[in-house]
Scaffold this active site. Structure first.
Site, PDB file in Angstrom:
ATOM      1  N   TYR A 138     -23.790-132.936 -68.977  1.00  0.00           N
ATOM      2  CA  TYR A 138     -24.149-131.640 -68.659  1.00  0.00           C
ATOM      3  C   TYR A 138     -23.043-130.696 -69.037  1.00  0.00           C
ATOM      4  O   TYR A 138     -22.040-130.715 -68.842  1.00  0.00           O
ATOM      5  CB  TYR A 138     -24.195-131.569 -66.936  1.00  0.00           C
ATOM      6  CG  TYR A 138     -24.735-130.144 -66.527  1.00  0.00           C
ATOM      7  CD1 TYR A 138     -25.836-129.806 -66.611  1.00  0.00           C
ATOM      8  CD2 TYR A 138     -23.872-129.278 -65.824  1.00  0.00           C
ATOM      9  CE1 TYR A 138     -26.451-128.559 -66.007  1.00  0.00           C
ATOM     10  CE2 TYR A 138     -24.202-128.250 -65.248  1.00  0.00           C
ATOM     11  CZ  TYR A 138     -25.429-127.656 -65.266  1.00  0.00           C
ATOM     12  OH  TYR A 138     -25.957-126.666 -64.822  1.00  0.00           O
ATOM     13  N   ASP A 231     -15.196-130.322 -73.373  1.00  0.00           N
ATOM     14  CA  ASP A 231     -16.017-129.592 -72.156  1.00  0.00           C
ATOM     15  C   ASP A 231     -15.117-130.127 -70.896  1.00  0.00           C
ATOM     16  O   ASP A 231     -15.406-131.125 -70.238  1.00  0.00           O
ATOM     17  CB  ASP A 231     -17.450-129.787 -71.918  1.00  0.00           C
ATOM     18  CG  ASP A 231     -17.931-128.856 -70.713  1.00  0.00           C
ATOM     19  OD1 ASP A 231     -16.998-128.495 -69.954  1.00  0.00           O
ATOM     20  OD2 ASP A 231     -19.351-128.926 -70.729  1.00  0.00           O
ATOM     21  N   LYS A 259     -15.033-124.086 -62.832  1.00  0.00           N
ATOM     22  CA  LYS A 259     -14.408-124.760 -61.715  1.00  0.00           C
ATOM     23  C   LYS A 259     -12.933-124.372 -61.283  1.00  0.00           C
ATOM     24  O   LYS A 259     -12.612-123.336 -60.735  1.00  0.00           O
ATOM     25  CB  LYS A 259     -14.436-126.125 -62.004  1.00  0.00           C
ATOM     26  CG  LYS A 259     -16.113-126.397 -61.860  1.00  0.00           C
ATOM     27  CD  LYS A 259     -17.156-127.662 -61.748  1.00  0.00           C
ATOM     28  CE  LYS A 259     -18.429-127.525 -61.829  1.00  0.00           C
ATOM     29  NZ  LYS A 259     -19.091-128.170 -62.960  1.00  0.00           N
TER      30      LYS A 259
HETATM   31  C1  PLP Z   1     -20.235-127.365 -63.886  1.00  0.00           C
HETATM   32  C2  PLP Z   1     -19.998-127.717 -65.303  1.00  0.00           C
HETATM   33  C3  PLP Z   1     -20.396-126.749 -66.225  1.00  0.00           C
HETATM   34  C4  PLP Z   1     -21.177-125.524 -65.814  1.00  0.00           C
HETATM   35  O1  PLP Z   1     -20.196-124.703 -65.151  1.00  0.00           O
HETATM   36  P1  PLP Z   1     -21.166-123.355 -64.008  1.00  0.00           P
HETATM   37  O2  PLP Z   1     -19.877-122.740 -63.876  1.00  0.00           O
HETATM   38  O3  PLP Z   1     -22.015-124.177 -63.082  1.00  0.00           O
HETATM   39  O4  PLP Z   1     -21.853-122.679 -64.885  1.00  0.00           O
HETATM   40  C5  PLP Z   1     -20.293-127.060 -67.508  1.00  0.00           C
HETATM   41  N1  PLP Z   1     -19.976-128.202 -67.884  1.00  0.00           N
HETATM   42  C6  PLP Z   1     -19.288-129.176 -66.912  1.00  0.00           C
HETATM   43  C7  PLP Z   1     -18.818-130.540 -67.558  1.00  0.00           C
HETATM   44  C8  PLP Z   1     -19.711-129.053 -65.498  1.00  0.00           C
HETATM   45  O5  PLP Z   1     -19.256-129.861 -64.825  1.00  0.00           O
END
Ligand code: PLP
Length: 422
Positions: A138, A231, A259
């Site tokens: 994701y 990521d 986050k």
């Molecule tokens: C949570 C998450 C996102 C998206 O971040 P948001 O602040 O919710 O848009 C992207 N990549 C990873 C790995 C995530 O866990």
């Protein structure tokens, strides 16, 4: 109103009653009154030990007093300026000091924005248009990455409203599969701008890279002139002071954050090699902008949080978490259940699966029905985890050993209920 009534009321004015889909679990979610330290308290006054922690950001525990004091003091000086501040420089320097690949940083408002911008930058830099992701990973909810898995081929959209043309340049391969990646890169290197990877797959539970896998990904991308994007929206400032690239000793070209970086407030960032980052507007031809980007409240909360996260903090948190995972392994052994306790540093999950989980396909074979029984039973016992087998659970600096013992006990009871054991 009780939570059932609140949910019904909410559904009248907010689609599905929630502002992010995973929050809606059956029959209805609890509604939050407040949260402090390791606890989250609902509108009925029930208190839960929180291992969801807002899906990752809350590493110091909720409403940390020192962070809040810094945020209040910033609020008195204004909340948004549309002009640069010194604190943005400070936070950028803090990120650069910690993160091996970070030579320059651009702040945005969410993890989604960060991966969207990093992908655009990779395409702008390489002049190529295809991207490779791993099945089940994701990277936020934007069009290029919200795809169904489809090995080696162009991915289909995983949502109505995304045209197939938009995802036709997104390719995917299974995690931990060196051959599949090597084959794809060999076939399409002249079209592939970047490989984007969650170094630890926190969005299918918690799957670690096999030893040597990230190193292989780094070598292969380098060999074929493809940029590597880590990521680290979950793993950044979570698995160690410098994120998973420090933890595993692998340096990508670009990295995305979100986050934890905002200390509990909305933020995102992308960072990387200067040579690449210099292409971003207004310096270069790759456009990216945001009204609230570098928001002074988020920046202050991030600074205040990161300054607390030194090597000692991670060593203590990891030791606590290792002991906790060990206690879960012991519980399962005593119950005679061969389920998979996984995780590293302060991330953990139990796969309701008797076989090792190493990618999306194997994760999907977990018993999600039993998992939801377990989830509901945990709530009854006063422990809140994300309502999905395919999310990761977290431990914060505010969780005491007593909290973790309480959670371990609740987990034992909940597993007994889910597996119908006495
Ligand atoms: C949570 C998450 C996102 C998206 O971040 P948001 O602040 O919710 O848009 C992207 N990549 C990873 C790995 C995530 O866990």
């Amino acid at each position: 109103m009780n939570p059932e009534e609140l949910f019904n009321e909410s559904k009248k004015v907010i689609p599905g009653g929630v502002n992010s889909p995973v929050r809606a679990f059956k029959p209805y979610p609890f509604f939050v009154k407040e949260a402090k330290g390791s606890s989250i308290i609902d509108t009925e006054g029930n208190s839960y030990i929180d291992h969801c922690l807002a899906y990752g950001p809350i590493i110091l525990g909720h409403s940390d007093e020192d962070v809040m004091a810094d945020v209040y003091s910033q609020m008195q000086k204004g909340t948004a300026y549309g002009a640069p501040t010194e604190d943005e420089i400070e936070l950028a320097k803090e990120v650069i000091d910690r993160v091996p690949c970070a030579e320059m940083v651009r702040f945005v408002n969410s993890g989604t924005e960060a991966t969207m911008a990093a992908i655009r930058l990779a395409r702008g830099y390489t002049g190529k248009k295809k991207i490779v992701k791993f099945e089940g990973a994701y990277h936020g909810a934007h069009d290029y990455v919200l795809v169904k898995s489809g090995s080696g081929a162009a991915c289909l959209p995983d949502s109505k409203g995304i045209p197939e043309e938009t995802t036709s340049n997104t390719l995917s391969v299974p995690f931990n599969d060196k051959q599949a990646l090597a084959y794809l890169l060999e076939e399409h290197a002249d079209e592939i701008a970047c490989v984007i990877i969650e170094p630890v797959m926190g969005n299918i539970g918690c799957v670690q890279p096999d030893p040597g896998f990230l190193k292989f990904v780094r070598k292969a991308t380098e060999q074929f002139g493809v940029l590597l994007i880590f990521d680290e929206v979950i793993t950044g400032f979570r698995v160690s002071r410098g994120g998973s690239q420090e933890y595993f000793g692998i340096k990508p070209d670009l990295v995305t954050f979100g986050k934890i970086l905002g200390g509990g407030f909305p933020i995102g960032a992308y960072a990387g090699k200067k040579e690449i980052m210099e292409l971003i507007a207004p310096n270069g031809p790759v456009y990216q902008a945001g009204t609230f980007a570098g928001n002074p409240i988020s920046i202050q909360a991030g600074l205040s949080t990161l300054r607390r996260l030194d090597y000692q903090f991670y060593a203590d948190l990891s030791r606590k978490s290792d002991e906790f995972r060990k206690s879960l392994v012991d519980i399962l052994e005593d119950l005679g259940l061969k389920l998979q306790v996984v995780g590293l540093s302060s991330m953990f999950q139990i796969y309701f699966n008797k076989k090792p989980v190493y990618n999306y396909e194997t994760a999907k074979k977990s018993d999600t029905d039993k998992f939801m029984i377990y989830f509901r039973e945990l709530l009854k016992q006063g422990v809140f985890i994300p309502p999905s087998q395919f999310e990761c659970n977290f431990i914060s600096g505010a969780h005491t050993r007593d909290d973790l013992e309480f959670t371990a006990n609740a987990i034992e009871n909940a597993i007994k209920v889910a597996w119908d054991l006495k």
